[in-house]
Design an enzyme around this catalytic site. Structure first.
Site, PDB file in Angstrom:
ATOM      1  N   SER A 167      31.685 -95.718  -8.685  1.00 36.04           N
ATOM      2  CA  SER A 167      31.843 -96.116  -7.288  1.00 36.04           C
ATOM      3  C   SER A 167      30.395 -96.927  -6.927  1.00 36.04           C
ATOM      4  O   SER A 167      29.464 -96.519  -7.613  1.00 36.04           O
ATOM      5  CB  SER A 167      31.953 -95.091  -6.532  1.00 36.04           C
ATOM      6  OG  SER A 167      31.694 -95.185  -5.208  1.00 36.04           O
TER       7      SER A 167
ATOM      8  N   TYR B 158      29.375 -86.733  -3.889  1.00 33.52           N
ATOM      9  CA  TYR B 158      30.552 -87.598  -4.607  1.00 33.52           C
ATOM     10  C   TYR B 158      29.873 -88.496  -5.553  1.00 33.52           C
ATOM     11  O   TYR B 158      30.084 -89.140  -6.605  1.00 33.52           O
ATOM     12  CB  TYR B 158      31.268 -88.326  -3.374  1.00 33.52           C
ATOM     13  CG  TYR B 158      32.241 -89.462  -3.833  1.00 33.52           C
ATOM     14  CD1 TYR B 158      33.286 -89.240  -4.710  1.00 33.52           C
ATOM     15  CD2 TYR B 158      31.878 -90.660  -3.657  1.00 33.52           C
ATOM     16  CE1 TYR B 158      34.003 -90.049  -5.172  1.00 33.52           C
ATOM     17  CE2 TYR B 158      32.652 -91.698  -4.232  1.00 33.52           C
ATOM     18  CZ  TYR B 158      33.529 -91.472  -4.821  1.00 33.52           C
ATOM     19  OH  TYR B 158      34.600 -92.481  -5.436  1.00 33.52           O
TER      20      TYR B 158
END
Length: 340
Positions: free
Chosen positions: A149, A174
């Site tokens: 990501s 995350y």
């Protein structure tokens, strides 16, 4: 080729599955239909990606998914209702199929929820991923693509973001789990010679996008004349990447892995076009023909100020060439939303 795709009923996974099947490949879809958002959306994604019809009767979760699994059983496509944290369950799937490569898209996603549930994010995104690498080792599977990501860059002051930039300062659990996946992936590449590409996705949008993400949420709320949550002063910016371009990047990464050995690469997949929040809302308003009602809110913990992908490496290494600008991408997304 036979590909195991985790998260194959999700936003990106269902589009990838659809393209792989169209190209004549076989797909093993491993998805746990998590309650992070309405599981019926994932069922619809699955039907759209594998069947010629989309009409489906819903009742309770277990019955729906069991029926869907029954419908999907074929030589070319199989669906498993399976959590990647359950290694024993995964082992049975690996044992049942001759898998050529793993494309790992499943994850607990979302910056803000990860701040509230960090241990669960570690269980899924780190330990669940290790389960897959352990099974690749056990079953001698040497090709692996993993979804990372752009969140790993944090509030990187250097733009555009390049794969060689320091990413040791994540600002959400995350992001930290995604960075852990990159580091641990290199361990499995080095120890067990698993060829691997880690793809850093930059804010993917388009048909089937998760309903909690900003563009989908804003389109729905504006179309319903409801308030949109508007965080900050509107100058935060994202490198929004249309789903077709992301799928093209994944397919080209697969091809690169198949034609090369000794591979461990981290690659940005973005549009290389930065759009401020103000512009994003204005574009949606224009394509919908409706005005937004803004509810102004302060910036949220864990949110980054700007993302911007340097895609030089992707262009050079795998021939990645995104061609959907933001205006056209939102137009396509709105057309899909109004049809569904």
């Amino acid at each position: 080729m036979k590909y195991l795709v985790t998260g194959g009923s999700g936003f990106i996974g269902s589009h990838l599955t659809e393209q792989l099947l169209k190209k004549g490949h076989s797909v093993i879809n491993v998805d746990n239909f998590d309650d992070f958002y309405n599981y019926r959306i994932k069922i619809q994604n699955t039907l759209e990606s594998i069947l010629d019809f989309s009409d489906f009767e819903y009742s309770d979760k277990e019955k729906d998914i069991s029926k869907l699994i029954f419908l999907s059983k074929s030589e070319q496509y199989s669906l498993y209702y399976q959590d990647i944290r359950d290694k024993n369950g995964l082992t049975e799937i690996f044992r049942a199929h001759q898998i050529d490569a793993v494309i790992h898209l499943a994850a607990l996603a979302g910056v803000r929820p990860s701040i509230e549930r960090p241990l669960e994010y570690e269980e899924v995104n780190v330990r669940g991923t290790i389960n897959l690498w352990e099974l690749c080792r056990d079953f001698n599977i040497k090709k692996f693509i993993c979804a990372s990501s752009s969140s790993v860059y944090g509030n990187n002051e250097k733009v555009p973001f390049a794969e060689t930039d320091n990413v040791d300062h994540p600002i959400s659990p995350y992001a930290a789990t995604k960075r852990c996946g990159e580091i641990l992936g290199h361990v499995y590449h080095d120890l067990y010679k698993i060829d691997m590409i880690q793809l850093r996705f930059f804010t993917v949008y388009g048909p089937r996008q998760r309903p909690d993400l900003a563009i989908h949420k804003f389109i729905r709320l504006i179309s319903e004349h409801q308030e949109i949550p508007f965080y900050g002063d509107g100058t935060t910016a994202r490198d929004y990447t249309y789903i077709d371009d992301i799928i093209d990047g994944i397919l080209k990464s697969i091809l690169y892995l198949e034609n090369n050995s000794g591979v461990y690469e981290i690659i940005n997949l973005g549009e290389s076009e930065v759009i401020e929040l103000n512009e994003m809302v204005a574009t949606i308003e224009d394509k919908l023909g409706k005005s937004a009602i803004r509810k102004n809110l302060p910036m949220q913990p864990g949110d980054v100020l700007k993302t911007n992908a340097d895609i030089t490496k992707a262009r050079t290494l795998i021939g990645y060439k995104p061609d959907t600008n933001f205006q056209n991408g939102i137009k396509k997304f709105v057309e899909w939303f109004l049809r569904k």
